[in-house]
Enzyme design. Structure first.
Site, mmCIF file in Angstrom:
data_model
loop_
_atom_site.group_PDB
_atom_site.id
_atom_site.type_symbol
_atom_site.label_atom_id
_atom_site.label_comp_id
_atom_site.label_asym_id
_atom_site.label_seq_id
_atom_site.Cartn_x
_atom_site.Cartn_y
_atom_site.Cartn_z
ATOM 1 N N ASN A 65 -2.191 9.030 -9.122
ATOM 2 C CA ASN A 65 -3.580 9.084 -8.673
ATOM 3 C C ASN A 65 -3.916 10.566 -8.512
ATOM 4 O O ASN A 65 -3.577 11.184 -7.510
ATOM 5 C CB ASN A 65 -3.698 8.329 -7.346
ATOM 6 C CG ASN A 65 -5.123 8.289 -6.830
ATOM 7 O OD1 ASN A 65 -6.009 8.949 -7.358
ATOM 8 N ND2 ASN A 65 -5.337 7.510 -5.777
ATOM 9 N N ARG A 87 -4.676 5.966 -12.197
ATOM 10 C CA ARG A 87 -5.949 5.539 -11.621
ATOM 11 C C ARG A 87 -7.043 6.396 -12.251
ATOM 12 O O ARG A 87 -6.979 7.626 -12.216
ATOM 13 C CB ARG A 87 -5.937 5.753 -10.113
ATOM 14 C CG ARG A 87 -7.280 5.459 -9.501
ATOM 15 C CD ARG A 87 -7.289 5.721 -8.028
ATOM 16 N NE ARG A 87 -8.570 5.338 -7.483
ATOM 17 C CZ ARG A 87 -9.256 6.070 -6.608
ATOM 18 N NH1 ARG A 87 -8.764 7.208 -6.174
ATOM 19 N NH2 ARG A 87 -10.413 5.648 -6.158
ATOM 20 N N GLU A 125 -3.111 -0.504 -3.679
ATOM 21 C CA GLU A 125 -3.698 -0.156 -4.973
ATOM 22 C C GLU A 125 -2.624 0.271 -5.974
ATOM 23 O O GLU A 125 -2.734 -0.006 -7.160
ATOM 24 C CB GLU A 125 -4.745 0.953 -4.785
ATOM 25 C CG GLU A 125 -5.982 0.431 -4.075
ATOM 26 C CD GLU A 125 -6.917 1.528 -3.588
ATOM 27 O OE1 GLU A 125 -6.656 2.088 -2.507
ATOM 28 O OE2 GLU A 125 -7.889 1.832 -4.278
#
Ligand code: AMP
Length: 400
Positions: free
Chosen positions: A10, A93, A386
């Protein structure tokens, strides 16, 4: 032996969060964060698996390339080097997928070009995501890199929920529509909530309240998103840590015409100096609650404004869904702030929403119900994950 490790990245403008997961059982092998990239005081915090002590280093990390090399070195020190044949894929992500990307996608040059073309829609986020992809590809060009988009879960919103009521031609020319964000979390939590109820996702209607520093609500009918509170950008909707959420668009004209602010200044005001921070000077809900508890009027108003907006969205999504089986709270505030949960639901008994004070005060990392047994609508706290969701979608795609 099939490769079963997935590295999840991320990448933010000055940070990289990472996790290495083993998808044969979903276990976390290591996780960490590189922050303040490009500064003298960059920091790497690496948490090995099995509860071993976190390792921390400070010192300059010049750019995202250097950050990923540092991550690789940390993982290698745990015997989890990224050069291992065990690495099945890297999952990234990516914040904005526009209308083009509605599912996880294996990244090639063409995909990267299209993600780059979406930068105007997410100027703060997509460039950093792209940098993360480029450095990971350079490190392991032989391993599939997969983009998992924050907007994807919301692509099922019906046209009438996705459109702003403005000139359709102008909207289409400029790709102006409601996309929604935090989709990976809304997808994971809506499914986990169904599991908590012991039912299939297709059978249940859920309102998911993702309340972190950024915050969004979604209405999920039978596993499919039908509305969400964020829009063209993550600015619309709920009151957040530093973002205003909904406001009369004419506030923007007023700030420009009367306040003399430039477009960039208004952007910064609404994204970085509004929300809880703008209302009371603190964006951390813990501080807001502490000060409100001591009778600080600005903190009290900030808390009430936050809860008032949340309650309006709950009511709206009850109306959108018609029948609601569960309301699920998640992310930093949703998982930890019992007073927010209690206040958001109080007075909604007529809608079938009730919270049990005893259950609400329990602290736990597990998904749990906080409504009494007899309640018509289940109210739940469901910790989001996530990274696990990104890893699962990535692994599913590369092993299909
Ligand atoms: P996230 O973006 O999901 O990491 O959430 C971050 C936010 O969660 C912080 O800004 C805090 O306001 C909030 N938070 C974390 N722990 C607590 C807590 N114990 N009580 C209230 N708010 C919390």
């Amino acid at each position: 032996m099939t490769a079963s490790r997935v590295l999840v990245l991320n990448s933010g403008s000055s940070s990289v969060k990472y996790q290495l997961l083993d998808m044969s059982d979903g276990s976390r092998l290591a996780s960490g964060l590189v922050e303040r990239i490009g500064e003298e005081t960059s920091r790497i915090a690496h948490a090995p698996a099995g509860g071993a002590a976190e390792r921390e280093q400070t010192g300059p990390v010049a750019d995202h390339g250097a950050a990923l090399k540092a991550v690789a070195a940390e993982l290698a020190a745990d015997g989890l080097g990224l050069d291992s044949p065990e690495l099945a894929a890297v999952g990234h992500r990516v914040v904005h997928g526009g209308t083009r990307f509605t599912a996880p996608t294996v990244i090639d040059d063409e995909v990267l070009k299209e993600v780059r073309s979406l930068v105007p829609l997410a100027p703060l986020h997509n460039p950093a995501n792209i940098t993360g992809i480029e450095v990971a590809r350079a490190l392991r060009p032989d391993v599939p890199q997969v983009a998992v988009f924050d907007t994807a879960f919301h692509a099922t919103m019906p046209e009438y929920a996705a459109r702003y009521a403005i000139d359709a031609q102008v909207a289409d020319e400029l790709s102006i529509r409601r996309y929604g964000f935090h989709g990976t979390s809304h997808a994971y939590v809506s499914r986990a909530t169904a599991a908590l109820l012991g039912r299939a996702p297709e059978e249940v209607n859920v309102i998911v309240l993702h309340l972190g520093n950024g915050a969004s609500a979604s209405a999920v009918r039978g596993g499919v998103c039908v509305d969400t509170s964020m829009g063209l950008t993550p600015l619309e909707g709920l009151v957040m840590g530093t973002r205003s959420g909904d406001l009369d668009p004419a506030v923007v004209f007023h700030l420009a015409r009367v306040g003399g602010l430039s477009v960039d200044e208004i952007d910064t005001l609404l994204n970085k100096r509004s929300g809880l921070l703008g209302l009371c000077g603190d964006n951390d809900m813990r501080e807001v609650l502490r000060r409100a508890g001591e009778g600080d009027p600005a903190a009290d108003t900030a808390f009430r404004a936050y809860v008032h907006r949340l309650k309006k969205y709950i009511g709206a999504y009850v109306a959108v869904l018609g029948r609601v089986d569960a309301v699920a709270f998640t992310a930093g505030v949703g998982e930890n702030a019992a007073p927010v949960r209690e206040a958001a639901v109080s007075g909604l008994e007529e809608l079938g929403l009730v919270v049990d004070a005893g259950l609400n005060s329990v602290r736990s990392r597990e998904p749990r119900l906080i409504s009494p047994d007899h309640a018509r609508v289940a109210v739940a706290v469901v910790p989001t994950d996530e990274e696990l969701e990104i890893a699962a979608q990535t692994y599913e795609l590369v092993t299909r």
